[in-house]
Design a protein around this motif. Structure first.
Motif, PDB file in Angstrom:
ATOM      1  N   VAL A 142      25.758  -3.363  43.677  1.00  0.00           N
ATOM      2  CA  VAL A 142      24.885  -1.958  43.882  1.00  0.00           C
ATOM      3  C   VAL A 142      23.474  -2.572  43.561  1.00  0.00           C
ATOM      4  N   GLY A 146      20.872  -3.708  47.471  1.00  0.00           N
ATOM      5  CA  GLY A 146      19.649  -2.940  48.135  1.00  0.00           C
ATOM      6  C   GLY A 146      19.467  -1.614  47.183  1.00  0.00           C
ATOM      7  N   LEU A 147      20.191  -1.292  46.191  1.00  0.00           N
ATOM      8  CA  LEU A 147      19.713  -0.155  45.483  1.00  0.00           C
ATOM      9  C   LEU A 147      18.376   0.022  45.136  1.00  0.00           C
ATOM     10  N   SER A 150      15.918  -0.488  47.936  1.00  0.00           N
ATOM     11  CA  SER A 150      15.702   0.886  48.798  1.00  0.00           C
ATOM     12  C   SER A 150      14.499   1.871  48.219  1.00  0.00           C
ATOM     13  N   GLN A 304      18.381  -0.885  54.561  1.00  0.00           N
ATOM     14  CA  GLN A 304      18.486  -0.888  53.046  1.00  0.00           C
ATOM     15  C   GLN A 304      19.194   0.408  52.618  1.00  0.00           C
ATOM     16  N   ALA A 308      22.645   0.554  50.676  1.00  0.00           N
ATOM     17  CA  ALA A 308      22.711   1.167  49.154  1.00  0.00           C
ATOM     18  C   ALA A 308      23.719   2.044  48.986  1.00  0.00           C
TER      19      ALA A 308
END
Length: 614
Positions: A142, A146-147, A150, A304, A308
């Motif tokens: 996660v 990209g979380l 993002s 992204q 995500a």
């Protein structure tokens, strides 16, 4: 019936679920690292948005034959700075991801080892191990996929949209239409991906369980010439896991072409329409180049964010399995401490009946391949019926009876692995349910029938019961159970390895090591379940002498099949089919109990015609 059948055949779609709100606490174990990553993400977004503006100015200056002065150098510097920021941010996110895994595993292991015994009786070991291993690893994705990135990507996305809207509203409208359609399609796919991921993790758990079973019993498997059959079983689980993984890949693959098509269509629309507007003089070439660069900066963070969302959907499937364990109350969650004494008995059973929880029975039936109808027949059998007897402090009581009579269940209830269905168990004069489990067990030494030996050394196994014991004390207790030789025969001494499950020790040595571990804690009560069953006559006599010595001043309960080892007990309780059928001394029971006399006759303790004469 349908409800019970569903329990045995529960599908992945009925499995544990988790929400995004439950996911968030797992992602923020290190706020400093997280803040640093977020700041760098925002800073990277700013440096990215500046680059198209500089390129526009450079192109405009070239078209107008103006000097470039410092513009190219600023652009090169920002590009280099952007790369450095990205590298540092990547490192921080990787470290943060490792902290997520560490924190989650630590919490999960802490909860696993505090679960009620009933949970272990109805779950496969391999599946629990899988939750600690592969499920926790998915949470890291996660962050690393990209979380956090993002967040900066969202800023870049918004900035690019504003810039594109200013440069050419018509081109922006066409681009936005393509993006909205693509993102909407991805959102439709996400629930399917969550369900597929959860199913895949369930299959991995089944695979781990099958493999753990085969490896832990590898000698038995080899001796039974069942190696190929076990390979086939594991192969079936592997195939099922493969199929579940392919379903995840199939659904995930829908996201890639959606994003790819959206990017291609957006660029083709901008180049086609934008080129036409440049040709007609409605749009400067520098503006078109800037629009295209901003488009790329919008598409990248969009990817992204899609990544995500995909990572979160995947993580929620794994988190559901983790939360299923975390939500279970710890074994001692309901303990209520009460110091009120009810009697002077060391241990007393007062009208105790017990049956195993239905979930445990059904789980065992399912593990053995039983269908729902067979599980119905096995559901919640009563193991003990109105058991009543008293053990006075400092006495020796033996529990005897045929196999399956419920003898070991008595010890499980004394240790509060389970609580009785009805009736009361008194320990040290108090209702056992009013005692904190930790305090209760601190005063009881318990040697199981199949006493496990932990992988590690002799010292590791002994210190489990008394972590502060000196080497001299360890050697003393080994001497008392006639086990000093396993230390003397190895150059490592107390650090001699015992192997996985004590494989480097004989059956009798494993049992004596378990007894030594119990004796080391010097408890007020000793529970010995078939403590001499794996010993030869010489070692049995020596161990019996050691138990006699340590039992002075303590309460001793012994489960025994060999009546010769308990013939001098102060009290013998005869158990049959979960009921107490007789109580007395050896001599008294030979006269009063047909079952005890039969057991004694079969073990040649009395002549075969003694029962007839009596």
């Amino acid at each position: 019936m349908s409800e019970r059948r569903g329990f045995l055949r529960r599908g992945a779609d009925d499995g544990p679920k988790a929400s995004v709100r439950e996911l968030l606490p797992y992602l923020f174990p290190k706020k400093g690292l997280l803040a640093g990553a977020l700041v760098l993400s925002v800073f990277g977004a700013v440096t990215s948005l500046v680059q198209p503006l500089l390129v526009q100015q450079i192109i405009t200056a070239v078209q107008d034959s103006e000097p470039l002065t410092w513009l190219p150098w600023v652009l090169v510097g920002i590009v280099l700075l952007d790369g450095i920021v990205g590298g540092v941010q990547h490192f921080l996110l990787q470290v943060l991801g490792e902290h997520v895994v560490l924190r989650t595993r630590t919490q999960l292991v802490g909860r696993l080892l505090h679960l009620p015994i009933a949970e272990f009786d109805q779950r496969r070991t391999g599946d629990l191990v899988s939750r600690v291993g592969s499920d926790t690893t998915l949470l890291r994705a996660v962050l690393t996929q990209g979380l956090v990135e993002s967040v900066g990507g969202l800023l870049t996305f918004v900035g690019a949209i504003v810039a594109m809207l200013i440069i050419d509203p018509m081109l922006f409208g066409l681009t936005l239409l393509v993006v909205v359609v693509a993102f909407g399609a991805v959102l439709v796919v996400m629930p399917m991906l969550t369900r597929a991921t959860r199913a895949a993790q369930e299959q991995v758990g089944h695979l781990t369980s099958a493999l753990e079973r085969a490896i832990s019993a590898v000698r038995t498997v080899r001796a039974a010439n069942a190696t190929d059959r076990e390979i086939a079983v594991v192969g079936e689980r592997s195939t099922a896991a493969f199929g579940a993984g392919v379903r995840v890949a199939r659904i995930s693959a829908l996201v890639v072409p959606i994003a790819g098509i959206a990017v291609q269509v957006a660029f083709l629309v901008v180049i086609g329409v934008g080129g036409l507007r440049v040709a007609t003089g409605e749009l400067p070439i520098a503006s078109l180049v800037g629009f295209l660069m901003f488009l790329s900066y919008m598409i990248f963070p969009l990817g992204q964010m899609i990544g995500a969302v995909t990572a979160v959907s995947t993580a929620l499937g794994a988190l559901g399995r983790i939360q299923e364990i975390v939500r279970i109350d710890a074994e001692d969650a309901g303990d209520v401490v009460d110091d009120v004494r009810t009697s002077d008995a060391a241990i007393a059973f007062e009208g105790v009946s017990f049956r195993y929880p239905e979930a445990v029975v059904r789980s065992r039936a399912a593990a053995e391949g039983a269908d729902a109808e067979a599980a119905d027949e096995l559901a919640s059998p009563t193991v003990l019926h109105d058991v009543t007897f008293t053990v006075t402090p400092g006495s020796r009581t033996a529990i005897v009876g045929p196999s399956g009579a419920g003898k070991s269940t008595l010890f499980a209830l004394i240790e509060r692995f389970y609580d009785p269905t009805s009736g009361t168990i008194v320990v040290d004069g108090r209702d056992a349910r009013s005692l904190e489990r930790r305090a209760l067990r601190a005063g009881i030494g318990y040697v199981e029938q199949d006493a496990p030996v932990l992988a590690g050394s002799v010292r590791d196994n002994l210190l489990l019961a008394a972590p502060d014991a000196s080497d001299a004390r360890l050697l003393e207790v080994l001497e008392r159970v006639n086990l000093r030789e396993i230390v003397d025969r190895s150059a490592d001494g107390l650090d001699a390895a015992v192997g996985e499950h004590g494989v480097r020790l004989s059956g009798g040595e494993r049992q004596r090591l378990a007894i030594a571990r119990a004796l080391l804690s010097a408890p007020a009560v000793l529970l010995l379940d078939e403590s001499t069953s794996s010993l030869d006559g010489r070692n049995e006599a020596q161990l019996q002498a050691a138990i006699d010595a340590v039992a002075v001043g303590r309460t001793l309960l012994v489960i025994a099949h060999r009546l010769s080892t308990v013939a001098d007990a102060d009290q013998i309780v005869v158990l049959d089919a979960g009921r107490v059928v007789a109580t007395g001394t050896h001599a008294e029971l030979l006269e009063s109990s047909p079952l005890y006399r039969e057991l004694a006759t079969h073990q040649l303790l009395v002549p075969a015609d003694a029962g007839t004469q009596a």
